[in-house]
Scaffold this active site. Structure first.
Site, PDB file in Angstrom:
ATOM      1  N   HIS A 270       0.997  -1.273  -0.007  1.00 40.98           N
ATOM      2  CA  HIS A 270      -0.060  -0.178  -0.018  1.00 40.98           C
ATOM      3  C   HIS A 270       0.842   1.270  -0.051  1.00 40.98           C
ATOM      4  O   HIS A 270       2.119   1.231   0.444  1.00 40.98           O
ATOM      5  CB  HIS A 270      -1.011   0.145   1.456  1.00 40.98           C
ATOM      6  CG  HIS A 270      -2.033   0.778   1.137  1.00 40.98           C
ATOM      7  ND1 HIS A 270      -1.901   2.247   1.119  1.00 40.98           N
ATOM      8  CD2 HIS A 270      -3.322   0.561   0.710  1.00 40.98           C
ATOM      9  CE1 HIS A 270      -3.126   2.878   1.166  1.00 40.98           C
ATOM     10  NE2 HIS A 270      -4.037   1.800   0.694  1.00 40.98           N
ATOM     11  N   ASP A 327      -7.772  -5.299  -0.465  1.00 42.73           N
ATOM     12  CA  ASP A 327      -8.497  -6.117  -1.725  1.00 42.73           C
ATOM     13  C   ASP A 327      -8.016  -7.686  -1.634  1.00 42.73           C
ATOM     14  O   ASP A 327      -8.435  -8.322  -2.331  1.00 42.73           O
ATOM     15  CB  ASP A 327      -7.692  -5.575  -2.982  1.00 42.73           C
ATOM     16  CG  ASP A 327      -8.081  -4.235  -3.373  1.00 42.73           C
ATOM     17  OD1 ASP A 327      -7.353  -3.310  -3.418  1.00 42.73           O
ATOM     18  OD2 ASP A 327      -9.238  -4.173  -3.427  1.00 42.73           O
TER      19      ASP A 327
END
Ligand code: SDX
Length: 392
Positions: A270, A327
């Site tokens: 991320h 996700d």
């Protein structure tokens, strides 16, 4: 290097705007929507209440929530003329392409309600987007399987209405599992906003030019589609299917460490979270609960768990602070709910729409907001004279 600007490829060093909507602490793994921790909203709230919170800045009273819910319900239908847009697509066109086009088409339908100086028209556009995106999403999927569009059942809640529209049987015959609706509502909460991610920044950049909200959100959907962003949930499922079995996990981790392989562990890493994504922790727990409650035994869950376990122990990932993000597990839940993989990123768009419209509204209200204009560090040729073609 002109020395005038600092080069930061991911825009993370320079704040592109001021916002009071969402706060993230990437090192502590903190995510607050209007000051409320995502863990508490996940436990106590529902998606429409979170949408109200993001838009208005406060949790609604029962009267405010009822009025908001009724207004959203009132606007779930999509004008028939817009449906010809979907019919223009090949049946196997990606539903994200249809969503982008349909949102642009809404600009054409509501062109008389686009006076952006009118707060009521701005608010109505936000309501229409939150209300209509699921209807458009369901119509896109049904087109891809050769089914006519389905009409929203306004006696249902937001998540149940979407799942019912998606179904391949007439909605009055479809028996909705309440576990599925609750699971989808929670996933939508977890996707509702996330500060200045690529798609939200895109909505704000397009909105900063005075473009209408439908065009601004359509640009956000386009940005979300990429596998580095919202497209990751679809890519995770493809990756898990490719790995196939738990015994193949070790080689997949090794391959992901080799940059030349071009293979990344999708659903890992991320730009901001250098600690566990708080949403991923909630989705991870949810995956086990929902699959058990729905009596779904998905062998890919075991692959995902072993992949996470292996990566979290591997120096390459630990050193780079690469943890599962929102996700990584979400696709396994969508799959268990019977949502096809090509719709996974559309699900992300449905969840993120309240965040996008909240940021668009906030920007419209900001008297200091100016047109976005990122600069660059110029690395090209210095000034030189034109060379006639016969001298080249
Ligand atoms: C979302 O911004 C948001 O908030 C987004 C989002 C939201 O809610 O809006 O949270 C949603 O988009 C989540 C991210 C979904 N994307 C993926 O899961 C795709 C896989 N992940 C990556 O491609 C990647 O991690 C990114 C895109 C998320 C971040 O990419 P960066 O900016 O290149 O990551 P980084 O700078 O932190 O990378 C550091 C290192 C690099 O190696 P070195 O050059 O230091 O040797 O880690 C490597 C990267 O090559 N790396 C990975 C990796 N992610 C980063 N290596 C293997 N597998 C990965 N997934």
């Amino acid at each position: 290097e002109t020395g005038m600007f600092t080069y930061d490829p991911g825009f993370t060093a320079t704040a592109s705007c001021k916002s009071a909507i969402t706060y993230i602490d990437g090192d502590q793994g903190v995510l607050l929507y209007r000051g409320y921790p995502i863990e508490q909203l996940a436990e106590h709230s529902n998606f429409l209440e979170v949408a109200y919170l993001l838009m208005h800045g406060e949790l609604p009273t029962p009267t405010e929530f009822k009025a908001f819910e009724d207004e959203i319900t009132h606007h779930t239908m999509v004008h028939e003329s817009a449906n010809s847009v979907i019919k223009g697509f090949m049946h196997d066109g990606h539903p994200m392409a249809m969503l982008i086009s349909m949102l642009g088409a809404l600009s054409g339908i509501y062109h008389n309600d686009l006076d952006l100086d009118d707060p009521e028209q701005r608010r109505l556009a936000a309501i229409r987007l939150i209300a209509k995106v699921p209807t458009i999403a369901a119509a896109s999927y049904r087109h891809s399987i050769g089914f006519p569009k389905s009409y929203p059942r306004n006696d249902l809640d937001y998540a149940s209405r979407f799942l019912t529209m998606l179904r391949e049987v007439p909605s009055e015959e479809f028996e909705l599992n309440p576990v599925a609706a609750k699971a989808l509502d929670l996933l939508l909460i977890l996707h509702a906003d996330h500060e200045q991610n690529a798609s939200t920044s895109t909505v704000r950049l397009v909105g900063s030019t005075g473009a209408n909200p439908y065009a601004s959100v359509a640009s956000g959907v386009a940005a979300l589609w990429g596998p580095a962003h919202g497209g990751a949930n679809e890519a995770v499922l493809k990756m898990l299917k490719e790995i196939g079995k738990p015994e193949n996990v070790a080689s997949a981790v090794e391959k992901a460490k080799n940059k030349d392989s071009g293979f990344r562990l999708m659903g890992f890493g991320h730009r901001v979270y250098k600690n566990y994504d708080p949403r991923a922790a909630l989705v991870r727990k949810m995956t086990h609960d929902v699959l058990a409650q729905l009596n779904v035994n998905d062998p890919l869950l075991e692959v995902a768990m072993r992949l996470e376990e292996a990566a979290l122990k591997d120096e390459y990932f630990v050193q780079r602070k690469l943890y599962p993000n929102v996700d990584f597990y979400s696709g396994l839940i969508y799959k268990a709910l019977g949502i096809p993989v090509e719709m996974f990123t559309v699900m992300f768009a449905i969840g993120r729409t309240p965040g996008w419209v909240a940021h668009w509204l906030e920007q419209q209200l900001d008297p200091e907001s100016k047109i976005g204009r990122p600069r660059q560090v110029y690395t090209g040729a210095v000034s030189r004279d034109y060379v006639p073609v016969d001298k080249r």
